[in-house]
Every structure is written in structure tokens, then in C-alpha cells.
Scaffold this motif. Structure first.
Motif, mmCIF file in Angstrom:
data_model
loop_
_atom_site.group_PDB
_atom_site.id
_atom_site.type_symbol
_atom_site.label_atom_id
_atom_site.label_comp_id
_atom_site.label_asym_id
_atom_site.label_seq_id
_atom_site.Cartn_x
_atom_site.Cartn_y
_atom_site.Cartn_z
ATOM 1 N N ASN A 93 0.972 -1.240 0.019
ATOM 2 C CA ASN A 93 -0.069 -0.117 0.009
ATOM 3 C C ASN A 93 0.831 1.262 0.114
ATOM 4 O OD1 ASN A 93 -2.695 -1.250 0.159
ATOM 5 N ND2 ASN A 93 -2.087 -1.776 2.301
ATOM 6 N N TYR A 94 0.325 2.246 -0.717
ATOM 7 C CA TYR A 94 1.169 3.518 -0.821
ATOM 8 C C TYR A 94 0.311 4.777 -0.809
ATOM 9 C CZ TYR A 94 5.084 0.603 -2.320
ATOM 10 O OH TYR A 94 6.121 -0.218 -2.533
ATOM 11 N N TRP A 95 0.849 5.835 -0.317
ATOM 12 C CA TRP A 95 0.038 7.175 -0.027
ATOM 13 C C TRP A 95 0.939 8.110 -0.985
ATOM 14 C CZ3 TRP A 95 0.574 3.331 3.451
ATOM 15 C CH2 TRP A 95 -0.614 3.068 4.269
ATOM 16 N N VAL A 96 0.104 9.088 -1.526
ATOM 17 C CA VAL A 96 0.561 10.145 -2.473
ATOM 18 C C VAL A 96 0.173 11.327 -1.881
ATOM 19 C CG1 VAL A 96 1.033 11.006 -4.861
ATOM 20 C CG2 VAL A 96 0.955 8.555 -4.344
ATOM 21 N N GLU A 97 0.895 12.168 -1.573
ATOM 22 C CA GLU A 97 0.420 13.485 -1.280
ATOM 23 C C GLU A 97 0.531 14.340 -2.495
ATOM 24 O OE1 GLU A 97 1.725 17.428 1.586
ATOM 25 O OE2 GLU A 97 2.798 15.361 1.629
ATOM 26 N N HIS A 98 -0.355 15.172 -2.768
ATOM 27 C CA HIS A 98 -0.345 15.911 -4.004
ATOM 28 C C HIS A 98 -0.823 17.404 -3.645
ATOM 29 C CE1 HIS A 98 -4.689 15.575 -4.781
ATOM 30 N NE2 HIS A 98 -4.686 14.529 -4.020
ATOM 31 N N SER A 99 -0.385 18.227 -4.407
ATOM 32 C CA SER A 99 -0.670 19.773 -4.064
ATOM 33 C C SER A 99 -0.899 20.488 -5.756
ATOM 34 C CB SER A 99 0.287 20.512 -3.347
ATOM 35 O OG SER A 99 1.577 20.439 -4.094
ATOM 36 N N ASP A 100 -1.555 21.538 -5.664
ATOM 37 C CA ASP A 100 -1.593 22.372 -6.785
ATOM 38 C C ASP A 100 -2.483 21.724 -8.041
ATOM 39 O OD1 ASP A 100 -0.484 24.810 -6.020
ATOM 40 O OD2 ASP A 100 1.471 23.673 -6.089
ATOM 41 N N PHE A 101 -2.956 20.671 -7.321
ATOM 42 C CA PHE A 101 -4.096 19.890 -8.435
ATOM 43 C C PHE A 101 -5.114 19.260 -7.719
ATOM 44 C CE2 PHE A 101 -0.851 16.612 -8.629
ATOM 45 C CZ PHE A 101 -1.479 15.529 -8.584
ATOM 46 N N ASP A 102 -6.294 18.631 -8.378
ATOM 47 C CA ASP A 102 -7.021 17.762 -7.730
ATOM 48 C C ASP A 102 -7.618 16.959 -9.002
ATOM 49 O OD1 ASP A 102 -8.326 16.204 -6.310
ATOM 50 O OD2 ASP A 102 -9.712 17.637 -5.226
ATOM 51 N N PHE A 103 -8.198 15.808 -9.019
ATOM 52 C CA PHE A 103 -8.616 15.110 -10.210
ATOM 53 C C PHE A 103 -10.113 14.557 -10.023
ATOM 54 C CE2 PHE A 103 -5.939 12.403 -7.389
ATOM 55 C CZ PHE A 103 -6.869 11.254 -7.397
ATOM 56 N N SER A 104 -10.545 14.457 -11.323
ATOM 57 C CA SER A 104 -11.834 13.644 -11.137
ATOM 58 C C SER A 104 -11.890 12.360 -11.848
ATOM 59 C CB SER A 104 -12.837 14.533 -12.130
ATOM 60 O OG SER A 104 -12.257 14.740 -13.372
ATOM 61 N N MET A 118 -8.228 13.958 3.015
ATOM 62 C CA MET A 118 -7.445 15.262 3.443
ATOM 63 C C MET A 118 -6.867 14.826 4.970
ATOM 64 S SD MET A 118 -7.842 17.943 1.307
ATOM 65 C CE MET A 118 -7.977 19.337 2.357
ATOM 66 N N LEU A 119 -6.014 15.228 5.081
ATOM 67 C CA LEU A 119 -5.369 15.156 6.435
ATOM 68 C C LEU A 119 -4.595 16.254 7.043
ATOM 69 C CD1 LEU A 119 -4.591 13.286 9.001
ATOM 70 C CD2 LEU A 119 -2.525 12.606 7.921
ATOM 71 N N LEU A 120 -4.880 17.026 7.907
ATOM 72 C CA LEU A 120 -4.416 18.224 8.460
ATOM 73 C C LEU A 120 -4.198 19.239 7.256
ATOM 74 C CD1 LEU A 120 -1.452 16.835 10.516
ATOM 75 C CD2 LEU A 120 -3.537 17.722 11.385
ATOM 76 N N GLY A 121 -5.305 19.406 6.391
ATOM 77 C CA GLY A 121 -5.337 20.380 5.263
ATOM 78 C C GLY A 121 -4.478 20.128 4.399
ATOM 79 N N ARG A 122 -4.015 18.714 3.994
ATOM 80 C CA ARG A 122 -3.150 18.465 2.879
ATOM 81 C C ARG A 122 -3.866 17.273 2.313
ATOM 82 N NH1 ARG A 122 2.805 18.576 5.391
ATOM 83 N NH2 ARG A 122 3.293 18.308 3.213
ATOM 84 N N LYS A 123 -3.712 17.149 0.812
ATOM 85 C CA LYS A 123 -4.429 16.202 -0.120
ATOM 86 C C LYS A 123 -3.708 15.053 -0.058
ATOM 87 C CE LYS A 123 -6.377 20.267 -2.504
ATOM 88 N NZ LYS A 123 -6.380 20.824 -4.040
ATOM 89 N N PHE A 124 -4.480 13.949 0.146
ATOM 90 C CA PHE A 124 -3.684 12.579 -0.202
ATOM 91 C C PHE A 124 -4.458 11.771 -1.018
ATOM 92 C CE2 PHE A 124 -1.681 14.096 3.566
ATOM 93 C CZ PHE A 124 -0.255 13.735 3.470
ATOM 94 N N PHE A 125 -4.024 10.688 -1.713
ATOM 95 C CA PHE A 125 -4.733 9.347 -2.163
ATOM 96 C C PHE A 125 -3.961 8.285 -1.889
ATOM 97 C CE2 PHE A 125 -2.555 10.892 -6.225
ATOM 98 C CZ PHE A 125 -2.166 9.638 -6.459
ATOM 99 N N SER A 126 -4.755 7.290 -1.686
ATOM 100 C CA SER A 126 -3.893 5.856 -1.434
ATOM 101 C C SER A 126 -4.396 4.879 -2.166
ATOM 102 C CB SER A 126 -4.347 5.470 0.265
ATOM 103 O OG SER A 126 -5.535 5.013 0.263
ATOM 104 N N PHE A 127 -3.329 3.779 -2.550
ATOM 105 C CA PHE A 127 -3.520 2.728 -3.512
ATOM 106 C C PHE A 127 -2.874 1.610 -3.068
ATOM 107 C CE2 PHE A 127 -0.207 5.427 -5.130
ATOM 108 C CZ PHE A 127 0.578 4.395 -5.709
#
Length: 593
Positions: A93-104, A118-127
Motif C-alpha cells: 500500500n502507498y500514499w501520495v500527497e499532492h498539491s496544486d491539483f485535484d482530479f476527477s 484530506m489530512l491536516l489540510g493536505r491532500k492525499f490518495f492511497s492505493f
């Protein structure tokens, strides 16, 4: 030692618990490409360097009114991000923190169980990723992401993510703790102003409130909520400009008020005034602050540190803590301006502001103590002057009661002189008449001496010193007045005479108490410097350190108020100095006006 090691481990975890940067490539188009066909356009995706993100601030800074670059980059309707994983990743399992974009939309398979949060105001996605059956390359269709903004992402393993989440939580707690200290310092100064009406407290409170707004931007807390939205970020930067300029105005006001530059450093006070005018014009006339572009704030604070050093050399003790605190703030701003922030755990300016707030709390407490002592000194001086005024009124009443009898005695002597033509009697009658005139003049002198006068006037140091010597009539002590060069000064004449009277009286009493066989007092006037010395043997070193303290006396019947009030009069009222040194023969008091 254990606490130090624990802190070291904590800070180390904050420093190293970061994800691995992920290679991102982007592609902008007007064509609405389906998710199934986007892989065919992989050759058109371009890599944007993460360093390009630093240019974003400058783009907004210089092109905000007519941002042709942004307009050109926003002409495409759609934007895609291509994410490529490292070929060394193992299954898990991995987590990616991303900024300056979101995706649909995305090309992750259903078995990879992608989850966004979201965690502490920061964007993540896991896979979940298995290199044996999953692709290393994925496509993400962004939402409301301008193509000129550089997309960032970092990959976390389960271990690094857990470490990061814990360390980041601690870091945020510490950050808000430091914010709380600064906020409490502002509230503390507001309370001090409310109860003391000292302007420096008000200026410092307002300065800290605006600095908190600056720190919110500097520590990237604002970016957590405006990241990726260019309009909101432009608004945030505009308010950042305003906050930093207004904070600078209150910084200058606080420096002038706390260090009392108008009174003690008048030339530098004018320079600070010109600086404040420049900052106000910089705020009103320019969209971009000149001081921010050329990074002049650290040099402004360096100037403030130098002023504090000058005031400390003048004997103003609170300036030492002011100097230490503002040196820390100056250093932190300098580091923020000229060094890469990635090398620091916390934003340097946040640490510098906290240290400055702590030192200023000490400085302000010290100043409160100084203000209290000055208030007590003023009360003592008022009591002393009240006593002098009462004595003057009493002498006035005595003069009024004595004037008529003295006049009648004068007429009687004149009548006797007119009828008695004996030469011997005439000589005695003239002596008696001179004595009556001397008594009358002496009463006038005493009355004028103790008459309160709050207006400065021009007077001769030699003449007024001679009057005090005559008034005191020190027959049992040899008094010598040496005048190297007399000077007419503009100051409080009666208060000068009171100081000379105190010094002469004190010297006479010491000479009598110690039984000096040939007592003498020497007064020397050289321009604006007056010295009073005796041959009583001097003062012990430990007593000399306390000689000007109130109610301290080396004499058995001494009140301990004469020398204290003399120093207050010379230094507080007459803007001079009164010091004491030991000579070979005795003590020497030095008055410099």
C-alpha cells in the motif's frame, strides 16, 4: 541530557519523515479526451521542474495587472497529469500527497482500491500496487488546475506515512504553540497599555497582531486552503503585502516609543520618521512593496538593533533585552530571505518572532520596573519641591513680619545719627545700618532661593555659586571658588543653587563629623563643568555605590535624601550628570551641564 536527546530525536523525525518526490508530467488540451484513450497522448506530456513553482510568486508579483502569461496558459480547457512510479517499488500500500491539483478521473484499476482523503489540510490518495500485474504509469484528469501551476506529488510508504503523520502533527502543535506565545505577548501588551497608557505597549500589540497575519502566510498555513486557486492566492499575497507594510509602520512606531529616540537619539529619530513615511508611501503608491522586492526588512531591523545598542550605552537597561530579541528576529528574516527554506524544520521567521516576543516581554517588564522607579522619584521630587515651596512661603511671612521692625530700627538709627555728631558714634551707627540692610537682603535672598520657578532662565554659574556660598556663611570652613571660565547657561537657576547648597552642606557636615583640623572646600567652574571637592578623606568604595540611593546616608543623623534629590534634579530636570570620585584628599562631586 535525556530531555535534550529526546528533543534531538523529535526534531530529526520532523526533518527526515518526508515522502519521495514522484515524477509528474502534464498535458493541456481543448479536446475532451476519454479516459480510455489518454495513454495514446503520452508522448505529448511534458515534465515541469518543481523548481518552477518558485516562479509562481514572481508571476503573480509582476504580472498581476496584465498577466498575459497566465491568460495564455489558461486557454486550454482540459489538463491531464501523468504519474510514473519508480520501478524499484515492491508490492504494498502507498500514499501520495499532492498539491496544486485535484482530479476527477484516473486510470487506477478497481483492484488497486484508490481512496482520496484530506489530512491536516493536505491532500492525499492511497492505493495498492503490485509491480507484477499493475502498471507503473497512471493518468489523472485534473479539476480547476491552471496549466502554469506546477503540480507536485510525493510518495509515502506505510512506514514513512505513519512517521510523517505523527511528526507533522507534532510540528503543527509546536507551530500553533509558538503562535499562541506571540498572540499572548500581544494581549499582554494590550493589557499593559490599558492600565498604563504607555504608547509603546499599544504599538507593540498592533505590531504583533499584524505579524501574526504575516506568519500565517510565511508558514504556509494559508496555502493549505488556497493552493491551486490562483485567484485566492493573489488575494492572499495582496493581503500579505498590506500586513507586512502595516506591521513595519508599527515596528517603527514601537522603536521610536520604546527607545525614546526623540529625546535621547534625536538624529536617528528623524531617520526613523523618514523611514515610516517611505513605508506608508510604499504601501499607498506601489502595488508591490519596494522593501519586499529588495529584501530590506532585515537591514531595517539591524538598524533597530544598533539603536538599541546606542541606548544601552546611554544607561537604558531595557534596551539590552530589546537588542537581543530584535537581533533574533533580524537574523531569522535574513535567513528566510537569503537561504532555502527546505533546510529548516520550522519557518525561521516564526522561531525568530517567538524569541523576540519572549525577550521583549522581559524588556517590557524591566521597563515597567523603570517606570515605577521613575514615578517614585517624581513623587519624592514633588514632596521635596513642596517642602521648598512651603519654606519659601514661611520665609515670605517672616520677611513680612520683620520688614517693619527693621525699617523702624533704621529710622531710629537715622534720628540718633542726626542728633549725635560724635564721629565714633556716627561710625557705629553706619555699621548698625549696614547690618540691618544685610539682614533685610538676607531675608530676600532666602525667600527667592526657595521660591519655586519652573521656567528656564539664563544665569551665570559663577555668580549663582557665589550667592550660595555667601548665603551659607561657612565661617568654620575655608571655601575657595576657582573659575577657569565662567559660562551663562539656560536652565533652572534655583534648582542649580539647591544642588550646590546640598553639596556644600553635606561636605561641611562630613568635615565637622570627622574633625578635620584644616577643613576646606574647593569649588571649580570650567565652562559647563562644576566640581565640589573637600579634604575629608573620601568615601569607601562600597558606600560610593549607594551614595545616591534614597534614604542611604553615611552620617548618623543624615536623612539620605539630599544627594539623592541632587542627582534627580541634575539628571532628570536639568538634563545633566552628577558623579562622584575619590581624590587624594577627599571626595569630589562633578556636575556636568
Amino acid at each position: 541530557m535525556k530531555k535534550f536527546l529526546l528533543l534531538l530525536v523529535l526534531l530529526s523525525s520532523l526533518l527526515y519523515a518526508k515522502g519521495t518526490p514522484v515524477l509528474l508530467q502534464s498535458y493541456s488540451t481543448d479536446e475532451n479526451i476519454s479516459i480510455g484513450n489518454i495513454s495514446q497522448y503520452a508522448s505529448k506530456f511534458i515534465t515541469q521542474k518543481q523548481e518552477d513553482k518558485d516562479l509562481e510568486f514572481e508571476i503573480i508579483l509582476f504580472n498581476s495587472e496584465d498577466d498575459s502569461t497566465i491568460k495564455q496558459n489558461n486557454t486550454h480547457k482540459y489538463r491531464w497529469i501523468m504519474l510514473t512510479l519508480d520501478d524499484n517499488l515492491t508490492a504494498g500500500n502507498y500514499w501520495v500527497e499532492h498539491s496544486d491539483f485535484d482530479f476527477s478521473k484516473h486510470t487506477f484499476s478497481a483492484t488497486q482500491v484508490l481512496d482520496r482523503f484530506m489530512l491536516l489540510g493536505r491532500k492525499f490518495f492511497s492505493f495498492h500496487y503490485d509491480p507484477s500485474k499493475d502498471s507503473r504509469r497512471y493518468f489523472l484528469k485534473t479539476v480547476n488546475a491552471p496549466s502554469h501551476v506546477v503540480a507536485l506529488a510525493s510518495l509515502h510508504t506505510p512506514q514513512t506515512f505513519t512517521t510523517w503523520s505523527k511528526s507533522y502533527t507534532i510540528k503543527m502543535l509546536l507551530t500553533f504553540f509558538l503562535f499562541g506565545l506571540i498572540f499572548m505577548a500581544a494581549i499582554y501588551n494590550g493589557a499593559l497599555y490599558l492600565y498604563n497608557h504607555e504608547k509603546s505597549f499599544l504599538y507593540y500589540m498592533l505590531m504583533q497582531f499584524f505579524m501574526l497575519g504575516v506568519l500565517l502566510y510565511q508558514t504556509d498555513l494559508i496555502h493549505l486552503y488556497v493552493m491551486g486557486d490562483i485567484e485566492n492566492e493573489e488575494i492572499a499575497i495582496f493581503f500579505y503585502f498590506v500586513l507586512i507594510e502595516v506591521a513595519t509602520v508599527f515596528i517603527l512606531l514601537f522603536i521610536r516609543s520604546f527607545l525614546e529616540t526623540s529625546k535621547y537619539l534625536p538624529k536617528h529619530d528623524k531617520i526613523l520618521g523618514y523611514m515610516m513615511i517611505f513605508v506608508i508611501l510604499d504601501l499607498l503608491l506601489f502595488f508591490v512593496p519596494i522593501m519586499l522586492i529588495f529584501k530590506l526588512y532585515s537591514f531595517l531591523l539591524l538598524y533597530a538593533v544598533w539603536l538599541a545598542w546606542l541606548r544601552y550605552r546611554q544607561g537604558y537597561a531595557p534596551a539590552l533585552f530589546f537588542m537581543l530579541g530584535w537581533f533574533a528576529l533580524m537574523l531569522s528574516i535574513f535567513v528566510s530571505d537569503f537561504f532555502n527554506g527546505k533546510y529548516f524544520i520550522f519557518e525561521p521567521i516564526l522561531m525568530g518572532s517567538t524569541i523576540e516576543a519572549l525577550f521583549l516581554a522581559i524588556a517590557i517588564s524591566y521597563k515597567m520596573k523603570t517606570l515605577k522607579e521613575e514615578k517614585e522619584e517624581q513623587q519624592e521630587l514633588l514632596i521635596y519641591q513642596s517642602k521648598l515651596a512651603s519654606m519659601g512661603e514661611m520665609l515670605g511671612n517672616i520677611a513680612h513680619q520683620w520688614r517693619q521692625p527693621l525699617s523702624r530700627l533704621g529710622y531710629i538709627l537715622m534720628n540718633i545719627e542726626s542728633k549725635d555728631k560724635d564721629l565714633h558714634h556716627t561710625q557705629k551707627l553706619q555699621e548698625a545700618s549696614d547690618q540691618l540692610e544685610f539682614m533685610s537682603q538676607t531675608i530676600d535672598d532666602f525667600r527667592n532661593f526657595f521660591k519655586p520657578n519652573k521656567e528656564k532662565e539664563s544665569f551665570s554659574l559663577e555668580m549663582e555659586t557665589h550667592k550660595v556660598i555667601t548665603l551659607l556663611s561657612l565661617r568654620e570652613v575655608e571655601v575657595t571658588l576657582n573659575v577657569t571660565e565662567d559660562t551663562n547657561i539656560i536652565n533652572y537657576k534655583n534648582e542649580y543653587k539647591q544642588v550646590i547648597l546640598n553639596l556644600l552642606t553635606n561636605a561641611k557636615e562630613v568635615l565637622q563629623e570627622r574633625g578635620i583640623s584644616s577643613p576646606k572646600i574647593v569649588i571649580t567652574i570650567d565652562k559647563t563643568k562644576v566640581t565640589v571637592s573637600d579634604n575629608a578623606g573620601g568615601i569607601k568604595v562600597k558606600e560610593m555605590q549607594k551614595i545616591f540611593e534614597p534614604y542611604y546616608s553615611t552620617k548618623e543623623q543624615g536623612s539620605g535624601i539630599g544627594l539623592y534629590m541632587s542627582k534627580v534634579i541634575v539628571e532628570k530636570n536639568m538634563a545633566g550628570s552628577l558623579k562622584i570620585i575619590n581624590t587624594v584628599e577627599g571626595a569630589k562631586f562633578i556636575i556636568t551641564l
